[in-house]
Design an enzyme around this catalytic site. Structure first.
Site, PDB file in Angstrom:
ATOM      1  N   ASN A  88      12.909  -7.133  26.102  1.00  0.00           N
ATOM      2  CA  ASN A  88      12.952  -8.340  26.935  1.00  0.00           C
ATOM      3  C   ASN A  88      13.345  -9.541  26.096  1.00  0.00           C
ATOM      4  O   ASN A  88      13.042  -9.613  24.903  1.00  0.00           O
ATOM      5  CB  ASN A  88      11.584  -8.589  27.602  1.00  0.00           C
ATOM      6  CG  ASN A  88      11.709  -9.581  28.742  1.00  0.00           C
ATOM      7  OD1 ASN A  88      12.619  -9.463  29.557  1.00  0.00           O
ATOM      8  ND2 ASN A  88      10.837 -10.563  28.799  1.00  0.00           N
ATOM      9  N   THR A 106       8.841  -9.499  49.602  1.00  0.00           N
ATOM     10  CA  THR A 106       9.846  -9.569  48.553  1.00  0.00           C
ATOM     11  C   THR A 106       9.779 -10.929  47.856  1.00  0.00           C
ATOM     12  O   THR A 106       8.867 -11.726  48.100  1.00  0.00           O
ATOM     13  CB  THR A 106      11.241  -9.197  49.112  1.00  0.00           C
ATOM     14  OG1 THR A 106      12.149  -9.098  48.023  1.00  0.00           O
ATOM     15  CG2 THR A 106      11.772 -10.190  50.126  1.00  0.00           C
ATOM     16  N   LYS A 124       6.316 -11.130  26.597  1.00  0.00           N
ATOM     17  CA  LYS A 124       6.043 -10.489  27.896  1.00  0.00           C
ATOM     18  C   LYS A 124       6.127  -8.971  27.766  1.00  0.00           C
ATOM     19  O   LYS A 124       5.354  -8.234  28.386  1.00  0.00           O
ATOM     20  CB  LYS A 124       7.063 -10.965  28.938  1.00  0.00           C
ATOM     21  CG  LYS A 124       6.815 -12.365  29.430  1.00  0.00           C
ATOM     22  CD  LYS A 124       7.550 -12.515  30.761  1.00  0.00           C
ATOM     23  CE  LYS A 124       8.192 -13.867  30.898  1.00  0.00           C
ATOM     24  NZ  LYS A 124       9.140 -13.923  32.008  1.00  0.00           N
ATOM     25  N   GLY A 158       8.297  -8.730  37.320  1.00  0.00           N
ATOM     26  CA  GLY A 158       7.553  -7.956  38.306  1.00  0.00           C
ATOM     27  C   GLY A 158       8.133  -6.573  38.537  1.00  0.00           C
ATOM     28  O   GLY A 158       7.373  -5.593  38.668  1.00  0.00           O
ATOM     29  N   LYS A 210       5.437 -11.509  45.802  1.00  0.00           N
ATOM     30  CA  LYS A 210       4.712 -10.256  45.516  1.00  0.00           C
ATOM     31  C   LYS A 210       3.357 -10.506  44.840  1.00  0.00           C
ATOM     32  O   LYS A 210       2.412  -9.751  45.045  1.00  0.00           O
ATOM     33  CB  LYS A 210       5.576  -9.322  44.660  1.00  0.00           C
ATOM     34  CG  LYS A 210       6.768  -8.757  45.432  1.00  0.00           C
ATOM     35  CD  LYS A 210       7.552  -7.755  44.601  1.00  0.00           C
ATOM     36  CE  LYS A 210       8.817  -7.331  45.334  1.00  0.00           C
ATOM     37  NZ  LYS A 210       9.582  -6.342  44.589  1.00  0.00           N
ATOM     38  N   TYR A 222      21.771  -4.197  43.462  1.00  0.00           N
ATOM     39  CA  TYR A 222      22.666  -3.318  44.207  1.00  0.00           C
ATOM     40  C   TYR A 222      23.736  -4.124  44.939  1.00  0.00           C
ATOM     41  O   TYR A 222      23.642  -5.344  45.041  1.00  0.00           O
ATOM     42  CB  TYR A 222      21.883  -2.455  45.210  1.00  0.00           C
ATOM     43  CG  TYR A 222      20.922  -3.239  46.062  1.00  0.00           C
ATOM     44  CD1 TYR A 222      19.584  -3.333  45.691  1.00  0.00           C
ATOM     45  CD2 TYR A 222      21.344  -3.918  47.206  1.00  0.00           C
ATOM     46  CE1 TYR A 222      18.692  -4.072  46.443  1.00  0.00           C
ATOM     47  CE2 TYR A 222      20.452  -4.654  47.971  1.00  0.00           C
ATOM     48  CZ  TYR A 222      19.119  -4.728  47.579  1.00  0.00           C
ATOM     49  OH  TYR A 222      18.248  -5.470  48.323  1.00  0.00           O
TER      50      TYR A 222
HETATM   51  P1  NDP Z   1      11.507 -11.539  37.579  1.00  0.00           P
HETATM   52  O1  NDP Z   1      12.022 -12.915  37.820  1.00  0.00           O
HETATM   53  O2  NDP Z   1      10.043 -11.269  37.676  1.00  0.00           O
HETATM   54  O3  NDP Z   1      11.951 -11.082  36.079  1.00  0.00           O
HETATM   55  C1  NDP Z   1      13.244 -11.271  35.624  1.00  0.00           C
HETATM   56  C2  NDP Z   1      13.437 -10.539  34.288  1.00  0.00           C
HETATM   57  O4  NDP Z   1      14.831 -10.636  33.961  1.00  0.00           O
HETATM   58  C3  NDP Z   1      12.671 -11.147  33.116  1.00  0.00           C
HETATM   59  O5  NDP Z   1      12.267 -10.097  32.263  1.00  0.00           O
HETATM   60  C4  NDP Z   1      13.737 -12.030  32.440  1.00  0.00           C
HETATM   61  O6  NDP Z   1      13.531 -12.210  31.068  1.00  0.00           O
HETATM   62  C5  NDP Z   1      14.966 -11.179  32.647  1.00  0.00           C
HETATM   63  N1  NDP Z   1      16.235 -11.919  32.615  1.00  0.00           N
HETATM   64  C6  NDP Z   1      16.708 -12.805  33.524  1.00  0.00           C
HETATM   65  N2  NDP Z   1      17.941 -13.224  33.188  1.00  0.00           N
HETATM   66  C7  NDP Z   1      18.255 -12.597  32.027  1.00  0.00           C
HETATM   67  C8  NDP Z   1      19.403 -12.609  31.186  1.00  0.00           C
HETATM   68  N3  NDP Z   1      20.490 -13.361  31.477  1.00  0.00           N
HETATM   69  N4  NDP Z   1      19.404 -11.838  30.074  1.00  0.00           N
HETATM   70  C9  NDP Z   1      18.320 -11.045  29.780  1.00  0.00           C
HETATM   71  N5  NDP Z   1      17.208 -11.007  30.545  1.00  0.00           N
HETATM   72  C10 NDP Z   1      17.172 -11.749  31.667  1.00  0.00           C
HETATM   73  O7  NDP Z   1      12.346 -10.594  38.540  1.00  0.00           O
HETATM   74  P2  NDP Z   1      11.912  -9.151  39.111  1.00  0.00           P
HETATM   75  O8  NDP Z   1      11.327  -8.393  37.980  1.00  0.00           O
HETATM   76  O9  NDP Z   1      11.124  -9.312  40.364  1.00  0.00           O
HETATM   77  O10 NDP Z   1      13.314  -8.513  39.558  1.00  0.00           O
HETATM   78  C11 NDP Z   1      14.295  -8.108  38.602  1.00  0.00           C
HETATM   79  C12 NDP Z   1      15.496  -7.544  39.321  1.00  0.00           C
HETATM   80  O11 NDP Z   1      15.190  -6.314  39.956  1.00  0.00           O
HETATM   81  C13 NDP Z   1      16.025  -8.464  40.411  1.00  0.00           C
HETATM   82  O12 NDP Z   1      17.393  -8.613  40.195  1.00  0.00           O
HETATM   83  C14 NDP Z   1      15.746  -7.740  41.712  1.00  0.00           C
HETATM   84  O13 NDP Z   1      16.777  -7.969  42.648  1.00  0.00           O
HETATM   85  C15 NDP Z   1      15.739  -6.281  41.269  1.00  0.00           C
HETATM   86  N6  NDP Z   1      14.869  -5.439  42.127  1.00  0.00           N
HETATM   87  C16 NDP Z   1      15.437  -4.415  42.846  1.00  0.00           C
HETATM   88  C17 NDP Z   1      14.657  -3.596  43.641  1.00  0.00           C
HETATM   89  C18 NDP Z   1      15.304  -2.476  44.402  1.00  0.00           C
HETATM   90  O14 NDP Z   1      14.645  -1.932  45.312  1.00  0.00           O
HETATM   91  N7  NDP Z   1      16.505  -2.068  44.091  1.00  0.00           N
HETATM   92  C19 NDP Z   1      13.203  -3.783  43.766  1.00  0.00           C
HETATM   93  C20 NDP Z   1      12.693  -4.870  42.947  1.00  0.00           C
HETATM   94  C21 NDP Z   1      13.511  -5.671  42.181  1.00  0.00           C
HETATM   95  P3  NDP Z   1      12.506 -13.350  30.516  1.00  0.00           P
HETATM   96  O15 NDP Z   1      11.138 -12.760  30.649  1.00  0.00           O
HETATM   97  O16 NDP Z   1      12.913 -13.554  29.102  1.00  0.00           O
HETATM   98  O17 NDP Z   1      12.713 -14.563  31.379  1.00  0.00           O
END
Ligand code: NDP
Length: 270
Positions: A151, A62, A156, A130, A66, A217
């Site tokens: 996004n 996690t 991205k 991710g 990853k 969640y």
């Molecule tokens: P990353 O850090 O790789 O990506 C975060 C993303 O969120 C980016 O696209 C970022 O945008 C965007 N972002 C962050 N803050 C804001 C905001 N305030 N407003 C708009 N966009 C925002 O994280 P992950 O992709 O790994 O994970 C994303 C979420 O998914 C996490 O919260 C994680 O807990 C959840 N998750 C849940 C799983 C499950 O099994 N339920 C499995 C995997 C993940 P930018 O590119 O502009 O920075």
């Protein structure tokens, strides 16, 4: 002999994976032990090797490892290759097999547990990190009418559009461009809910009978509150996705598929 598995991350204390896998093991009469490993931010590979040399059979991976797991694997599934991220490692002979079970977890939760068909639907995917990357191909495989990625950092989202557009109808746009558009399924794959923030979504986003899904969640997030106020018919958090990706991991390691609904219900109540 008891087989050893674990989830590795940083932080990790909050993880529900040991509970989920111990329930799966009990349900299927498998002799295994599943623990947590807190790896130093600069010590992922060492921690994996230490676990492996102690007889470990497999790991869930996690945040924030990853990508490192993807680089460490000596053999990758097709879905791990397309996600460019690995949340499952399996150690067998001299091979480190890497897979990504997040996407199939999301699709199963939406289509089976929530009973919401994806085929023919207009989907909005918020985020391009991710988690978003890992679910694009499994979603496109379900043949939605369209998949739109929005996004904060548009570049991205455009990179994802370029990577996956040969697999289906995929468009990257800005939040401003959402005005006037409607979707049947809106998935929040941003980490905004962890900061109690809401991305700048316009009113009127949800079509009749729409599903709003937050991958985060354990709480009613700002996104789900917004969706409720906006009249989205169905609301779901990511607990079902978490259990389904765990079930897929369990299946890859043990070749037996556990029941998920009981555990999802238990976690929803806790
Ligand atoms: P990353 O850090 O790789 O990506 C975060 C993303 O969120 C980016 O696209 C970022 O945008 C965007 N972002 C962050 N803050 C804001 C905001 N305030 N407003 C708009 N966009 C925002 O994280 P992950 O992709 O790994 O994970 C994303 C979420 O998914 C996490 O919260 C994680 O807990 C959840 N998750 C849940 C799983 C499950 O099994 N339920 C499995 C995997 C993940 P930018 O590119 O502009 O920075």
């Amino acid at each position: 002999m008891t087989d050893l598995y674990a989830v590795i991350g940083n932080p990790i204390a909050h993880s529900k994976s040991p509970f989920i896998h111990s329930q799966f093991a009990r349900q299927t009469n498998q002799s295994l032990h599943y623990s947590t490993i807190l790896a130093p931010l600069d010590g992922f590979v060492d921690a994996v090797n230490h676990f492996k040399s102690g007889g470990g059979k497999g790991l869930n991976v996690t945040v924030p490892f990853k990508l490192e797991a993807y680089q460490l694997a000596s053999q990758l599934s097709q879905r791990a290759q397309s996600a460019q991220a690995v949340n499952l490692l399996k150690f067998e002979n001299n091979t480190i097999f890497g897979d990504n079970t997040d996407g199939v977890g999301l699709v199963r939760d939406i289509s089976i547990n929530l009973g919401f068909p994806i085929k023919g639907k207009r989907i909005l995917l918020m985020g391009a990190g991710g988690a978003a990357r890992g679910v694009i191909l499994p979603l496109l495989n379900e043949k939605p009418l369209s998949l739109t990625i929005v996004n904060r950092t548009l570049e991205k989202a455009i990179a994802l559009e370029q990577t996956f557009s040969s697999h289906g109808e995929l468009t990257a746009i800005t939040y401003k461009e959402l005005t006037g558009r409607q979707f049947d399924i809106v998935i929040n794959a941003t980490s905004s809910s962890l900061q109690d923030a809401l991305p700048p979504l316009p009113a009127g986003l949800f079509a009749t009978d729409a599903l709003a899904y937050d991958m985060v969640y354990g709480k009613k997030t700002p996104f789900l509150n917004f969706a409720e106020q906006e009249g989205a018919q169905y609301l779901a958090d990511g607990i079902g996705m978490l259990v389904e990706q765990a079930a897929e991991s369990f299946f890859i390691w043990r070749n037996i598929r556990p029941q998920t609904s009981v555990i999802i219900d238990q976690l929803k109540k806790s």
